[in-house]
Motif scaffolding. Structure first.
Motif, PDB file in Angstrom:
ATOM      1  N   UNK A  11      -7.615  42.232  39.052  1.00  0.00           N
ATOM      2  CA  UNK A  11      -6.620  42.763  38.121  1.00  0.00           C
ATOM      3  C   UNK A  11      -7.138  42.642  36.697  1.00  0.00           C
ATOM      4  N   UNK A  12      -7.079  43.742  35.964  1.00  0.00           N
ATOM      5  CA  UNK A  12      -7.370  43.732  34.534  1.00  0.00           C
ATOM      6  C   UNK A  12      -6.030  43.503  33.839  1.00  0.00           C
TER       7      UNK A  12
ATOM      8  N   UNK B 241     -13.446  44.814  34.956  1.00  0.00           N
ATOM      9  CA  UNK B 241     -13.744  44.091  36.191  1.00  0.00           C
ATOM     10  C   UNK B 241     -15.245  44.050  36.480  1.00  0.00           C
ATOM     11  N   UNK B 242     -15.988  45.030  36.009  1.00  0.00           N
ATOM     12  CA  UNK B 242     -17.454  45.012  36.156  1.00  0.00           C
ATOM     13  C   UNK B 242     -18.066  43.949  35.239  1.00  0.00           C
ATOM     14  N   UNK B 243     -17.575  43.885  33.999  1.00  0.00           N
ATOM     15  CA  UNK B 243     -18.133  42.956  33.018  1.00  0.00           C
ATOM     16  C   UNK B 243     -17.666  41.518  33.220  1.00  0.00           C
ATOM     17  N   UNK B 244     -16.480  41.339  33.786  1.00  0.00           N
ATOM     18  CA  UNK B 244     -15.922  40.005  34.045  1.00  0.00           C
ATOM     19  C   UNK B 244     -15.371  40.004  35.478  1.00  0.00           C
ATOM     20  N   UNK B 245     -16.249  39.855  36.473  1.00  0.00           N
ATOM     21  CA  UNK B 245     -15.824  40.002  37.872  1.00  0.00           C
ATOM     22  C   UNK B 245     -15.065  38.807  38.448  1.00  0.00           C
ATOM     23  N   UNK B 246     -15.046  37.686  37.734  1.00  0.00           N
ATOM     24  CA  UNK B 246     -14.363  36.493  38.245  1.00  0.00           C
ATOM     25  C   UNK B 246     -13.085  36.226  37.472  1.00  0.00           C
ATOM     26  N   UNK B 247     -12.115  35.623  38.154  1.00  0.00           N
ATOM     27  CA  UNK B 247     -10.819  35.291  37.547  1.00  0.00           C
ATOM     28  C   UNK B 247     -11.017  34.262  36.432  1.00  0.00           C
ATOM     29  N   UNK B 248     -10.560  34.606  35.256  1.00  0.00           N
ATOM     30  CA  UNK B 248     -10.713  33.730  34.094  1.00  0.00           C
ATOM     31  C   UNK B 248      -9.947  32.419  34.260  1.00  0.00           C
TER      32      UNK B 248
END
Length: 102
Positions: free
Chosen positions: A43-44, A23-30
């Motif tokens: 959510x991871x 969540x730190x490295x990809x903070x936005x919903x894919x």
């Protein structure tokens, strides 16, 4: 609902660290980004369902960040039907296996 034995994996320190890093490295919903929206992820999500396979569970390459809405709707739908619903900002289906994409 029957308790799944791998639920214990979600209570490990290793998972908490892996989830936080995701969540730190990809903070936005894919998925929201693919649809042209900007939504914070919370959510991871495991891209390939692990079903108790610890190697797949702890594989950082098998994670994507999703918002709760996408996780509870689009992702769950994909796991049930095998198809990712919706289309992107460009109008093309999000599902890479959709017949319009071939």
């Amino acid at each position: 609902m029957k308790e799944r034995p791998w639920r214990r994996l979600y209570n490990t320190k290793a998972w908490y660290r892996l989830r936080a890093a995701q969540l730190r490295d990809e903070p936005l919903c894919r998925l929201c980004q693919q649809m042209g929206r900007v939504t914070a992820a919370g959510i991871a999500d495991h891209i390939i369902p692990h079903k108790g396979d610890e190697a797949l569970f702890y594989d950082p390459g098998n994670l994507q960040s999703l918002c709760k809405h996408c996780h509870d709707s689009a992702k769950q739908g994909q796991e049930k039907t095998g198809r990712l619903p919706g289309c992107g900002e460009d109008g093309w289906p999000l599902d890479p296996g959709h017949h319009w994409r071939t």
